[in-house]
Write an enzyme that holds these catalytic residues in place. Structure first.
Site, short mmCIF file in Angstrom:
data_model
loop_
_atom_site.label_atom_id
_atom_site.label_comp_id
_atom_site.label_asym_id
_atom_site.label_seq_id
_atom_site.Cartn_x
_atom_site.Cartn_y
_atom_site.Cartn_z
N SER A 36 2.34 26.15 -14.85
CA SER A 36 3.71 26.65 -15.00
C SER A 36 4.54 25.83 -15.97
CB SER A 36 4.41 26.68 -13.64
OG SER A 36 4.66 25.35 -13.18
N GLY B 250 4.04 20.86 -12.61
CA GLY B 250 3.74 21.84 -11.58
C GLY B 250 2.28 22.02 -11.20
N HIS C 68 0.72 -1.65 -4.10
CA HIS C 68 2.16 -1.43 -3.95
C HIS C 68 2.39 -0.07 -3.31
CE1 HIS C 68 0.84 -0.15 -7.98
NE2 HIS C 68 1.56 0.93 -7.72
N ASP D 278 -6.48 1.16 -7.79
CA ASP D 278 -5.43 0.81 -8.73
C ASP D 278 -5.08 -0.67 -8.66
OD1 ASP D 278 -3.45 1.97 -10.61
OD2 ASP D 278 -1.99 1.26 -9.15
N GLU E 280 -9.71 -0.63 -11.13
CA GLU E 280 -8.94 -0.70 -12.37
C GLU E 280 -8.74 -2.17 -12.73
OE1 GLU E 280 -4.64 0.32 -14.42
OE2 GLU E 280 -4.79 -0.12 -12.28
N HIS F 173 -4.73 8.14 -18.16
CA HIS F 173 -3.31 8.39 -17.90
C HIS F 173 -2.44 7.20 -18.32
CE1 HIS F 173 -4.27 5.88 -14.47
NE2 HIS F 173 -2.98 5.74 -14.23
N ASP F 174 -3.05 6.08 -18.68
CA ASP F 174 -2.30 4.86 -19.00
C ASP F 174 -2.28 4.50 -20.48
OD1 ASP F 174 -1.20 4.04 -16.59
OD2 ASP F 174 -3.03 3.03 -15.93
N ARG G 18 0.05 12.47 -21.05
CA ARG G 18 -0.11 13.17 -19.77
C ARG G 18 0.37 14.62 -19.91
NH1 ARG G 18 2.64 8.55 -15.80
NH2 ARG G 18 1.19 6.85 -16.31
#
Length: 579
Positions: free
Chosen positions: A152, A172, A247, A331, A360, A426-427, A474
């Protein structure tokens, strides 16, 4: 004379490890072109005879860079306790290396040799077999799909009654969207999914965790995720999920209690460096607690605390046992307590013996890959080296070769086989966006699928997604119109990877490289071999030598008759040698 300063061996390390019971791989480094022969002598360290009876085994030169030669051999014997030494021969002398001593004679006492005290099966350097054969498709859930071939691209907010927080999405994407496109992923050939976080979180990236026991409601339901896992497994695939245990959100129940109750909170020891009274800082204000990087919305958890540890060990067990996931990507793994990870591994392996743990860790991860914590790491060094060689041309083929040797030799070979090799994630920026010309992207992808390790592709690379900032790398999956449609290219590479065992378990050896831009290497297993030739230059390259005479199985810009390669050409051969 033998260059003594260049000789290197370290027992009980990546230079001496057990890939299986009654099996040892031994390595040695020496100055380039300095030795004419390197021989390993090994024997039973508890030999009942007065003197250990040593057996010789020739060591093969398996790699070379500008400064060093690298030798290796694998012992298969009845011994599970081994002592050993080396004979090093140059044109002018022979020396013996034992226990970091180099001399003209060998000692008489067995304790003076290098030792491998006992090959314990729990210390064998290996990873689950399915991981070595995996070809991974990494999905950022918000950016992928909400239905079949559709996204979307609409930001949405959802008030979560359970946590009392508003949950945000940017584009979305949903779990049901992934389910609706499993056929697309399998048609490309991928056999493993890695999902970035799916648990309840406020931000679109979902690294600020509110609830570790449920799928984020704006992403879908727990039932949706269960259906996804079942759909993945029904197709013979595996699925890995993202675990964020360093975290949490500043509205996570434990931190929320600290804010409300201060020093009286029973959760005050769940977090690092709290300064009371603890409050959520205004924009630009320094937080009164440790957090992820400098992000106050993500307070850092204290993984040494027994209650924190037990909480997340239960989270580990829950998603494996209740939903049948096949492993975790973990992570910021290098910031957590190592004993926590040791306990986490035991919990995961008890719940599913062949589950995988991928950390990671962006740097050398040797101390985390000793068999008591992680199976693998995200191999960002692989990306860096490919960026500098293929994308930007910052380094030449000689430097690339040298970096590959260091990268592949820092861990035992079976561990290298399980490293998650990636070009983007994604980083980081999309690899395609870093390439100084479009053709360089394809050379890097060919290398990704033929190098040692597990190839991992970030969603949309096959459709030309680009980007050099967070929101663009992203970016939305371009379902309606591919920016560049490379699906056939990826299908070919995946098929070659999955149909040839050499590319899973074969040795890696660079055959040729030069300043002209040629880079040729082989993956060999028994009599079978895959040879890959790359022309990483803008010129027609005529300097390739000893290329196979057979036609390649996959190529671009290769002239079979003249053995020349056009600018940015590549070729892959499958060869079976005569007995």
């Amino acid at each position: 004379m033998i260059n003594r300063q260049a000789v290197r061996h370290r027992p009980l390390s990546e230079f001496a490890y057990a890939p299986a019971e009654y099996c040892l791989t031994i390595r040695l480094q020496a100055a380039r072109n300095n030795l004419k022969r390197c021989t390993l002598f090994y024997g039973d360290r508890v030999d009942p005879h007065p003197q250990v009876r040593f057996r010789p085994q020739n060591m093969e030169k398996v790699a070379s860079d500008d400064y060093f030669d690298y030798y290796e051999t694998t012992i298969n014997s009845e011994y599970d306790r081994v002592c050993y030494y080396f004979s090093l021969e140059s044109a002018k002398e022979t020396l013996y290396l034992y226990a970091d001593i180099m001399a003209k004679t060998i000692p008489t006492e067995r304790s003076e040799f290098y030792q491998y005290p006992f090959i314990r099966r729990e210390e064998i350097s290996d990873v689950p077999a399915w991981l070595k054969k995996a070809v991974v498709y990494n999905i950022f859930p918000d950016s992928f799909a909400d239905s079949a071939r559709n996204l979307s691209c609409q930001a949405q907010s959802f008030f979560d009654q359970k946590t009392g927080q508003t949950l945000h999405s940017r584009l979305g994407g949903t779990i049901r969207g992934i389910i609706a496109n499993i056929d697309y992923i399998t048609e490309l050939g991928f056999n493993c999914l890695y999902l970035n976080p799916i648990f309840t979180a406020a931000e679109y990236h979902r690294y600020d965790l509110l609830d570790y026991y449920h799928v984020s409601p704006n992403l879908g339901t727990d039932a949706d995720f269960r259906e996804l896992v079942q759909a993945v497994h029904a197709r013979g695939m595996h699925i890995i999920i993202d675990g964020v245990f360093n975290h949490c959100s500043w509205y996570f129940f434990a931190f929320d209690d600290v804010v409300k109750n201060g020093e009286n909170s029973r959760y005050k020891d769940w977090f690092y460096n709290l300064q009371f009274p603890v409050r959520r800082p205004e924009s630009g204000e320094k937080p009164q607690y440790s957090c992820f990087a400098y992000e106050p919305k993500m307070p850092k958890l204290n993984s040494s605390n027994p209650e924190v540890r037990n909480y997340f060990l239960d989270v580990c067990r829950y998603w494996i046992e209740e939903f049948d996931v096949d492993g975790w990507r973990l992570d910021v793994a290098n910031e957590l307590d190592k004993d926590f990870w040791r306990a986490f591994r035991k919990t995961a392996k008890k719940a599913k013996s062949d589950s995988v743990l991928i950390a990671e860790i962006w740097e050398d991860a040797a101390c985390w890959l000793q068999g008591d914590m992680f199976d693998s790491t995200m191999n960002y060094d692989f990306r860096r080296h490919c960026r500098d060689f293929f994308a930007s041309g910052k380094i030449d083929a000689a430097e690339f070769n040298s970096r590959l040797i260091k990268m592949n030799w820092r861990y035992p070979f079976p561990i290298v086989q399980g490293q998650l090799n990636l070009l983007d994630s994604h980083d980081v920026s999309r690899f395609r966006s870093l390439c100084i010309c479009p053709e360089r992207f394809y050379l890097a992808e060919v290398f990704l699928f033929t190098a040692v390790g597990v190839p991992c592709v970030f969603y949309g690379d096959e459709l030309g997604v680009q980007g050099e900032d967070e929101y663009s790398w992203r970016g939305a999956m371009p379902w309606d119109k591919a920016i560049i449609d490379d699906r056939n290219f990826f299908q070919h590479l995946i098929r070659i990877r999955q149909n040839n065992e050499c590319l899973v378990s074969g040795s890696f050896q660079v055959l040729d490289y030069s300043p002209a831009g040629n880079f040729v290497f082989a993956r060999a297993r028994g009599r079978k071999k895959v040879v890959v030739a790359l022309n990483v230059s803008a010129c027609v390259n005529e300097q390739f030598v000893n290329l196979p005479s057979e036609p390649p199985i996959f190529s671009y810009g290769y002239n079979q008759d003249e053995h020349t390669m056009m600018p940015y050409a590549y070729a892959i051969w499958e060869i079976e040698e005569d007995e």
